[in-house]
Design an enzyme around this catalytic site. Structure first.
Site, PDB file in Angstrom:
ATOM      1  N   LYS A 122       0.822  -1.218   0.000  1.00  0.00           N
ATOM      2  CA  LYS A 122       0.000   0.000   0.000  1.00  0.00           C
ATOM      3  C   LYS A 122       0.853   1.265   0.000  1.00  0.00           C
ATOM      4  O   LYS A 122       0.598   2.196  -0.777  1.00  0.00           O
ATOM      5  CB  LYS A 122      -0.934  -0.034   1.210  1.00  0.00           C
ATOM      6  CG  LYS A 122      -1.816   1.198   1.400  1.00  0.00           C
ATOM      7  CD  LYS A 122      -3.021   0.894   2.239  1.00  0.00           C
ATOM      8  CE  LYS A 122      -2.690   0.195   3.539  1.00  0.00           C
ATOM      9  NZ  LYS A 122      -1.961   1.070   4.516  1.00  0.00           N
ATOM     10  N   THR A 161       3.969   1.507  -0.934  1.00  0.00           N
ATOM     11  CA  THR A 161       4.708   1.541  -2.202  1.00  0.00           C
ATOM     12  C   THR A 161       3.841   2.124  -3.313  1.00  0.00           C
ATOM     13  O   THR A 161       4.296   2.965  -4.104  1.00  0.00           O
ATOM     14  CB  THR A 161       5.173   0.118  -2.576  1.00  0.00           C
ATOM     15  OG1 THR A 161       6.020  -0.384  -1.532  1.00  0.00           O
ATOM     16  CG2 THR A 161       5.936   0.110  -3.881  1.00  0.00           C
ATOM     17  N   ARG A 200       2.015   8.513   7.040  1.00  0.00           N
ATOM     18  CA  ARG A 200       2.266   8.406   8.475  1.00  0.00           C
ATOM     19  C   ARG A 200       3.743   8.129   8.739  1.00  0.00           C
ATOM     20  O   ARG A 200       4.469   7.638   7.880  1.00  0.00           O
ATOM     21  CB  ARG A 200       1.443   7.273   9.090  1.00  0.00           C
ATOM     22  CG  ARG A 200      -0.050   7.497   9.052  1.00  0.00           C
ATOM     23  CD  ARG A 200      -0.787   6.303   9.634  1.00  0.00           C
ATOM     24  NE  ARG A 200      -0.528   5.080   8.885  1.00  0.00           N
ATOM     25  CZ  ARG A 200      -0.737   3.857   9.354  1.00  0.00           C
ATOM     26  NH1 ARG A 200      -1.187   3.684  10.576  1.00  0.00           N
ATOM     27  NH2 ARG A 200      -0.498   2.802   8.602  1.00  0.00           N
ATOM     28  N   LYS A 257       7.221  -6.445  10.776  1.00  0.00           N
ATOM     29  CA  LYS A 257       7.015  -5.785   9.500  1.00  0.00           C
ATOM     30  C   LYS A 257       8.311  -5.349   8.822  1.00  0.00           C
ATOM     31  O   LYS A 257       8.448  -5.385   7.609  1.00  0.00           O
ATOM     32  CB  LYS A 257       6.103  -4.570   9.704  1.00  0.00           C
ATOM     33  CG  LYS A 257       5.665  -3.891   8.412  1.00  0.00           C
ATOM     34  CD  LYS A 257       4.705  -2.745   8.734  1.00  0.00           C
ATOM     35  CE  LYS A 257       4.264  -2.011   7.487  1.00  0.00           C
ATOM     36  NZ  LYS A 257       3.380  -0.880   7.790  1.00  0.00           N
ATOM     37  N   ALA A 267      -4.099   1.737  12.759  1.00  0.00           N
ATOM     38  CA  ALA A 267      -5.515   1.684  12.409  1.00  0.00           C
ATOM     39  C   ALA A 267      -6.245   0.558  13.114  1.00  0.00           C
ATOM     40  O   ALA A 267      -7.472   0.563  13.165  1.00  0.00           O
ATOM     41  CB  ALA A 267      -5.680   1.538  10.901  1.00  0.00           C
ATOM     42  N   PHE A 300      -3.675  -0.257   7.311  1.00  0.00           N
ATOM     43  CA  PHE A 300      -4.241  -1.590   7.111  1.00  0.00           C
ATOM     44  C   PHE A 300      -5.303  -1.603   6.007  1.00  0.00           C
ATOM     45  O   PHE A 300      -5.193  -0.873   5.027  1.00  0.00           O
ATOM     46  CB  PHE A 300      -4.752  -2.158   8.433  1.00  0.00           C
ATOM     47  CG  PHE A 300      -3.663  -2.377   9.440  1.00  0.00           C
ATOM     48  CD1 PHE A 300      -2.560  -3.160   9.136  1.00  0.00           C
ATOM     49  CD2 PHE A 300      -3.712  -1.799  10.699  1.00  0.00           C
ATOM     50  CE1 PHE A 300      -1.540  -3.361  10.057  1.00  0.00           C
ATOM     51  CE2 PHE A 300      -2.689  -1.994  11.630  1.00  0.00           C
ATOM     52  CZ  PHE A 300      -1.601  -2.786  11.309  1.00  0.00           C
ATOM     53  N   PHE A 325       3.427  -8.906  -8.978  1.00  0.00           N
ATOM     54  CA  PHE A 325       4.577  -9.689  -8.549  1.00  0.00           C
ATOM     55  C   PHE A 325       5.043 -10.495  -9.764  1.00  0.00           C
ATOM     56  O   PHE A 325       4.265 -10.799 -10.669  1.00  0.00           O
ATOM     57  CB  PHE A 325       4.207 -10.631  -7.398  1.00  0.00           C
ATOM     58  CG  PHE A 325       4.197  -9.977  -6.043  1.00  0.00           C
ATOM     59  CD1 PHE A 325       5.168 -10.276  -5.102  1.00  0.00           C
ATOM     60  CD2 PHE A 325       3.214  -9.057  -5.692  1.00  0.00           C
ATOM     61  CE1 PHE A 325       5.161  -9.687  -3.846  1.00  0.00           C
ATOM     62  CE2 PHE A 325       3.193  -8.454  -4.444  1.00  0.00           C
ATOM     63  CZ  PHE A 325       4.176  -8.776  -3.517  1.00  0.00           C
ATOM     64  N   TRP A 335       6.825  -1.152  -7.796  1.00  0.00           N
ATOM     65  CA  TRP A 335       7.988  -1.623  -7.041  1.00  0.00           C
ATOM     66  C   TRP A 335       9.198  -1.782  -7.966  1.00  0.00           C
ATOM     67  O   TRP A 335      10.315  -1.367  -7.652  1.00  0.00           O
ATOM     68  CB  TRP A 335       7.667  -2.957  -6.361  1.00  0.00           C
ATOM     69  CG  TRP A 335       8.777  -3.471  -5.481  1.00  0.00           C
ATOM     70  CD1 TRP A 335       8.978  -3.205  -4.158  1.00  0.00           C
ATOM     71  CD2 TRP A 335       9.850  -4.338  -5.887  1.00  0.00           C
ATOM     72  NE1 TRP A 335      10.108  -3.846  -3.708  1.00  0.00           N
ATOM     73  CE2 TRP A 335      10.665  -4.544  -4.748  1.00  0.00           C
ATOM     74  CE3 TRP A 335      10.202  -4.949  -7.083  1.00  0.00           C
ATOM     75  CZ2 TRP A 335      11.802  -5.351  -4.774  1.00  0.00           C
ATOM     76  CZ3 TRP A 335      11.344  -5.752  -7.115  1.00  0.00           C
ATOM     77  CH2 TRP A 335      12.131  -5.948  -5.976  1.00  0.00           C
TER      78      TRP A 335
END
Length: 555
Positions: free
Chosen positions: A69, A71, A92, A103, A271, A299, A380, A408
């Protein structure tokens, strides 16, 4: 394949004063933290002026397979700028909890990152430390008041204010303070939350300015008297010193993306246990100095987007002009029943169709706000053409644009089609934002609207404690406040094991926590915790530093 930190380190960053010029900010508008970080002063950015367009980036329920998200948010902002639109990304700040926990880094990935990523992921400009200090100063002042005679008759058994630390530390969830004899204080049970769960973090992110910050802090309820009357910070007369500790933390931070797009990074409430959005001040400054602002909520859409739309938007006084939902083939497969270990075992369209139910629910929920919705299918290398086409086909049936992105791997070039789709959606649709929760709705009605409309729950079950609190809060005049649901991020339900789109389930409300300064009531569901723990092999084990001060292991 280069790691994220290697990619970030190889980029030649522009001086932050150069980045500021792209927002029509002058050196006088900045407080420099070296060459590549700055705080934006507040003096010239409080008046309301014509605002830019805002795009909210959210996602399906997260899985270990990854969605990307942040990215996508960063890459979309880069793609918008590359397409000729003056754009700022507003995000954030990362917490050390997830950075050192499960993470890892939280500044995007691959060719779509914000930099300097090592600084941002670790101590940055000290905002979160300031919040920890302010929070714990209040705890110290509470305990000192009790020790010095307890003029306010605070009941030590009913203190709701906890200490905080910006780490995942399960050993601190329940502690006893004041041991060691009379001169050490009054013994009582206490506990720690992670800093991003502190009400002070929520207040910082919702405050309009320094004056509003101080007023909100004065309204924080820290506990109750022996007669069960609420005690606020104003009663302790310490709102001034708490606000003084936050005088710099309230100023938004300016950094840049790998492609030199301005990035305002400020505030970091989770969140799942808070409202999950960056600060109102940061978002407003971005809107006042850009044609388009890309921002995100924590999230999945059931948590971050719902709170952005129902808690932040009314106070920001600006609704998103479009919403982007991020999904991946890998995560859809997991929601369709495929284990993490089996994701690489080839094409599995039946699992994708089953997992699409999760995405479909988020699409349905967001459509209710009458804001254009777009799906970003984050690619991906293991995705097959048939799998990608299957998702597009299902989105077509939902009348929702679905755009493949390769951000990405390719940075802005991988997001150009998404940027075009977002701009087209904004220019061809009328923003008719409609809140989910009407004014004057009771606490239980608010919860029912969120649980049934956003999660798809059939029933809501309340503990005896929660029912008692509802009655108490209504008597205290708190019943009109918004509800901030604290729920697992992994499922639409409050059971993290129920993936996909569960049906015929109940949401369990075990207790409420009043956040009067922030202006909402937190409803704790299931087993969600406000102090996470570390995994057996946390990301911290991979982080290292060499003799030259170069950090490794942050992705």
């Amino acid at each position: 394949m280069k790691k994220d930190i290697e990619i970030a380190r190889a980029i030649e960053k522009e001086k932050i004063v150069t980045i500021a010029k792209k927002m029509n900010l002058t050196p006088d508008d900045l407080e420099l933290y070296g060459n590549y970080k700055a705080k934006i002063t507040l003096e010239k950015h409080t008046e309301s002026i014509e605002q830019g367009k805002m795009v909210l980036v959210t996602a399906i329920n997260p899985t270990p397979a990854g969605e990307g998200k942040s990215t996508v948010s960063i890459g979309l902002a880069d793609a918008m700028n590359a397409s000729g639109y003056q754009t700022v990304v507003a995000l954030r700040e990362p917490s050390l909890g997830p950075t050192l926990g499960i993470k890892g880094g939280a500044t995007g990935g691959g060719q779509a990152q914000i930099v300097p990523m090592e600084d941002i992921n670790l101590h940055f400009t000290g905002d979160i430390h300031a919040i920890s200090t302010a929070n714990n100063a209040l705890s110290a002042l509470i305990d000192n008041h009790i020790y010095q005679g307890n003029e306010l008759q605070i009941d030590p058994r009913r203190i709701t204010w906890k200490r905080v630390v910006d780490l995942n530390d399960r050993a601190l969830r329940h502690v006893v303070v004041g041991l060691g004899g009379p001169i050490q204080g009054v013994p009582r049970e206490d506990g720690f939350d992670i800093t991003v769960a502190s009400e002070i973090m929520a207040i910082l992110c919702l405050a309009k300015d320094l004056k509003d910050l101080k007023e909100r802090i004065s309204q924080i309820v820290i506990g109750y008297t022996y007669d069960k009357e609420p005690i606020s910070v104003k009663d302790l007369k310490v709102e001034g010193v708490i606000t003084a500790l936050l005088k710099d933390a309230i100023k938004p931070n300016l950094v840049q993306t790998l492609e030199h797009t301005p990035a305002i990074v400020h505030g970091g409430p989770f969140a799942n246990i808070a409202h999950g959005c960056n600060s109102i001040i940061a978002t407003k400054i971005a809107l006042q100095h850009a044609d388009y602002v890309i921002t995100e909520a924590g999230f999945g859409a059931d948590l971050g987007a719902e709170k952005f739309l129902d808690i932040k938007v009314p106070q920001l006084e600006k609704a998103p002009d479009a919403i982007v939902i991020v999904a991946t083939i890998r995560s859809l497969k997991m929601h369709g029943g495929v284990s993490l270990a089996d994701l690489a075992k080839g094409e599995n369209i039946p699992a994708i169709r089953d997992g699409f139910s999760n995405l479909a629910k988020h699409i349905d929920s967001l459509k209710a706000y009458h804001v254009p919705v777009i799906v970003s299918l984050n690619e991906f290398t293991t995705d097959t053409k048939s799998e990608l086409e299957a998702v597009k086909e299902m989105c077509d049936k939902q009348a929702i644009p679905c755009v493949e992105t390769s951000i990405w791997a390719n940075g802005s070039k991988g997001g150009l089609e998404l940027a075009k789709t977002v701009v087209d959606a904004i220019q061809t649709n009328t923003n008719d934002y409609t809140p989910l929760i009407p004014e004057g709705t009771s606490m239980q009605e608010k919860i029912a609207l969120i649980a049934k409309n956003t999660y798809g729950a059939t029933t809501i079950e309340y503990s005896a404690k929660a029912l008692t609190q509802i009655k108490q809060y209504q008597e205290l005049g708190w019943g009109e406040l918004p509800i901030c649901m604290a729920k697992t991020q992994y499922s639409l339900s409050d059971n993290p094991k129920l993936l996909g789109r569960p049906t015929d389930f109940a949401i369990h409300i075990r207790e409420f926590v009043p956040k009067i300064g922030a202006g909402f009531i937190v409803a704790l569901t299931g087993n969600v915790m406000t102090m996470p723990g570390l995994t057996k092999e946390p990301a911290a084990l991979e982080i290292d530093i060499d003799e030259n001060g170069n950090i490794s292991g942050l992705f």
